[in-house]
Design a protein around this motif. Sequence first.
Motif, PDB file in Angstrom:
ATOM      1  N   VAL A 332      27.939  43.109  42.423  1.00 13.42           N
ATOM      2  CA  VAL A 332      27.897  43.638  41.060  1.00 13.42           C
ATOM      3  C   VAL A 332      27.972  42.482  40.074  1.00 13.42           C
ATOM      4  O   VAL A 332      28.279  41.347  40.435  1.00 13.42           O
ATOM      5  N   GLY A 333      27.678  42.784  38.803  1.00 11.51           N
ATOM      6  CA  GLY A 333      27.839  41.789  37.753  1.00 11.51           C
ATOM      7  C   GLY A 333      26.588  41.024  37.401  1.00 11.51           C
ATOM      8  O   GLY A 333      26.626  40.137  36.540  1.00 11.51           O
ATOM      9  N   PHE A 334      25.460  41.346  38.048  1.00 11.64           N
ATOM     10  CA  PHE A 334      24.199  40.681  37.749  1.00 11.64           C
ATOM     11  C   PHE A 334      23.297  41.636  36.982  1.00 11.64           C
ATOM     12  O   PHE A 334      23.421  42.854  37.122  1.00 11.64           O
ATOM     13  N   PRO A 335      22.375  41.113  36.169  1.00  9.99           N
ATOM     14  CA  PRO A 335      21.469  42.006  35.422  1.00  9.99           C
ATOM     15  C   PRO A 335      20.703  42.962  36.323  1.00  9.99           C
ATOM     16  O   PRO A 335      20.375  44.077  35.916  1.00  9.99           O
ATOM     17  N   GLN A 402      30.837  35.219  41.880  1.00 13.33           N
ATOM     18  CA  GLN A 402      32.256  35.017  41.576  1.00 13.33           C
ATOM     19  C   GLN A 402      33.047  36.224  42.061  1.00 13.33           C
ATOM     20  O   GLN A 402      32.972  37.308  41.481  1.00 13.33           O
ATOM     21  N   THR A 403      33.794  36.051  43.134  1.00 15.77           N
ATOM     22  CA  THR A 403      34.608  37.147  43.649  1.00 15.77           C
ATOM     23  C   THR A 403      36.098  36.871  43.479  1.00 15.77           C
ATOM     24  O   THR A 403      36.918  37.537  44.101  1.00 15.77           O
ATOM     25  N   PHE A 404      36.429  35.903  42.633  1.00 13.96           N
ATOM     26  CA  PHE A 404      37.845  35.754  42.304  1.00 13.96           C
ATOM     27  C   PHE A 404      38.237  36.871  41.343  1.00 13.96           C
ATOM     28  O   PHE A 404      37.388  37.515  40.715  1.00 13.96           O
ATOM     29  N   GLU A 405      39.525  37.146  41.249  1.00 16.19           N
ATOM     30  CA  GLU A 405      40.007  38.254  40.428  1.00 16.19           C
ATOM     31  C   GLU A 405      39.566  38.066  38.977  1.00 16.19           C
ATOM     32  O   GLU A 405      39.849  37.031  38.356  1.00 16.19           O
ATOM     33  N   GLY A 406      38.855  39.073  38.443  1.00 17.45           N
ATOM     34  CA  GLY A 406      38.329  38.992  37.089  1.00 17.45           C
ATOM     35  C   GLY A 406      37.007  38.280  36.986  1.00 17.45           C
ATOM     36  O   GLY A 406      36.442  38.167  35.899  1.00 17.45           O
ATOM     37  N   GLY A 407      36.474  37.839  38.122  1.00 21.13           N
ATOM     38  CA  GLY A 407      35.178  37.160  38.122  1.00 21.13           C
ATOM     39  C   GLY A 407      34.029  38.125  37.909  1.00 21.13           C
ATOM     40  O   GLY A 407      34.193  39.355  37.943  1.00 21.13           O
ATOM     41  N   GLN A 408      32.844  37.573  37.745  1.00 27.26           N
ATOM     42  CA  GLN A 408      31.665  38.373  37.437  1.00 27.26           C
ATOM     43  C   GLN A 408      31.422  39.470  38.463  1.00 27.26           C
ATOM     44  O   GLN A 408      31.033  40.588  38.104  1.00 27.26           O
ATOM     45  N   SER A 409      31.657  39.175  39.727  1.00 29.30           N
ATOM     46  CA  SER A 409      31.393  40.163  40.775  1.00 29.30           C
ATOM     47  C   SER A 409      32.663  40.816  41.310  1.00 29.30           C
ATOM     48  O   SER A 409      32.621  41.519  42.315  1.00 29.30           O
ATOM     49  N   LYS A 410      33.786  40.589  40.639  1.00 29.93           N
ATOM     50  CA  LYS A 410      35.020  41.323  40.929  1.00 29.93           C
ATOM     51  C   LYS A 410      35.785  41.503  39.619  1.00 29.93           C
ATOM     52  O   LYS A 410      36.886  40.963  39.421  1.00 29.93           O
ATOM     53  N   SER A 413      37.194  46.278  36.918  1.00 28.70           N
ATOM     54  CA  SER A 413      36.995  47.354  35.948  1.00 28.70           C
ATOM     55  C   SER A 413      36.810  48.647  36.728  1.00 28.70           C
ATOM     56  O   SER A 413      37.111  48.720  37.912  1.00 28.70           O
ATOM     57  N   ASN A 414      36.295  49.673  36.072  1.00 27.63           N
ATOM     58  CA  ASN A 414      36.154  50.970  36.726  1.00 27.63           C
ATOM     59  C   ASN A 414      34.873  51.115  37.535  1.00 27.63           C
ATOM     60  O   ASN A 414      34.578  52.197  38.030  1.00 27.63           O
TER      61      ASN A 414
END
Length: 589
Positions: A332-335, A402-410, A413-414
């Motif tokens: 997640v987190g990509f266009p 980025q799968t660190f906490e709060g990263g683009q792919s983690k 959020s909901n």
Amino acid sequence: MKNQINKMLLMTIAGTALFCGCRKSETFPVDKVTSYFVFNPLDSAGAAAHGYLYQIYAIVKNGHNRVGGDYLDAASDDAVSSKSGTVQVKQIATNAVNSFNFPSGENFWEEQNATGIPSNSGTPSSYWAGIRAANTFITNIGVVPVKGQSPSGVPMRYVWQSEARFLRAYFYFELVKRYGGVPLLGDKVFSLNDNVAIPRSSFGDCIKYIVSECDAIKDSLLTYPLQLPDADNYRPTKGAAMALKARALLYAASPLFNGGNIDASNPLSGYTDFQADRWTAAANAAQDVMNLNTYKLDNNYRDIFLSQNNSELIWIRPGSITTSVEAANGPVGFPVGGTGNTSPTQELVDSYPMINGLPISDPASGYNTNDPYATFTTPKRDPRLTANIFYNGSMWLNSIVQTFEGGQSKPNSNIQQTVTGYYMHKFMGLSESGTSLVQHPTDWVAFRYADILLSFAEARNEVESSPQADVYKQLYDIRARAGIEPGAGNNYGLKPNMTKDEMRAVIQNEWRIEFAFEEHRFFDIRRWKIAEAVMNQPRTGISIVKTSSTLTFNPITVLSTAFVKKQYLYPIPYNEVAKNPNMKQNPGW
């Protein structure tokens, strides 16, 4: 390469149109088409009959996200589903199933609504429906005067008949590896007036039948390499029949069925004795495929799943040319991101060695706990880790995952996102660079040459008093293709002079890392009879905390799985046991 856009779907629709064309005032779903409409002695092209055969092919499952939107491996120790709510793979992994409610996506006994037959919603798509349809074809195709013959001179109607027999044997094997012994119907097509209270055949008789069918048809199937690879790459060949035989014998020789029967005196749940010769038979069957000298490992591991006609593929179930795998499983987190359905576990990630072939638990491996994916340091990890799994620092769509906490792919959020800190990467197109996803085939690889090599290595290791060169060679070849460095002794990280037990552990891990997400691990831990050990431990992931430029890796538990002995086999659906007094239930259910 010929465009293979949903070949099976197009075949099915074409086949249905042919049936309807017989009498335009009448239409029939596939399971109700009669021989009057299909097996016409005046149809020299055999068009209607061939359309019927296509619909049998359409019953073969495509494994991509097929179990309620998840991969079956998410019910093993290799992954968990990222989805919330009632999740089929989670039900299986946590022992929350019974003979009444077994998840529909993995209920091959009585599944409905075949994928690929949209015009016939509600059409049975269980493998029993496939067996019945195959029997219908096998018993009736003889009246159709099909013109033409195969390149080897076999009349085409016999080639088609052998293809239907292959599909029937494949359906039987997929049932047997889940349920143990099942009723063997022969060529009979039952009518409503027939007595269908048929008992289950023994596990041994089922394996014998599958093997005999493969032997009987192999020389009348097409041979690899195909003359028309773009048109015929979905069709079983002689090699496919031999590969199915090898797999059936490998399962039959494995501990669950060969000496480890969960009900020692029950011939339905496995053999009631142990015979070492079963391992020999499995090794010989794999060797026979190798001796064809027609298949070889593809030089590029990722290319196996993106190229439809490469030399490693033995039999595939074709899919569309799309980005559907990315849409369902991409980070997640990509266009153009995905929904990240599949979260690989830390257990799977840790099973990949370093590029020198040494496991990360070996002090000599060079594994760095502060850079676990060897993103910045050397030695690197096994390249298959990058090919199969997105981890923090992976490249995707010209950016860094980025799968660190709060990263683009983690983002926490909901939205649905990874629950383990990892996403599945396998089967996806070459979209590391650029800003759009690359479309590619979504074929499902049922048999490939690497599993023949590993089957041979596993069976030979069980036959020999200690592993010999013939066992080591298969592992060397597979590891070399993966990109593992040969090392000073050309051992690809493998310890010389291993014991049988040591080599068994290596082979089992090689199955795991080479075939991740290909529906092997789920059944491998069962046939090896180790599921009670691995599935009664919690599934874990990683929580990565970024502070300035420093990353801290914290293990987390993401799911408590459970496994009891009865789960080695599926329950016979309650409806079947209730209506058939001769249908014995599996032990414990």
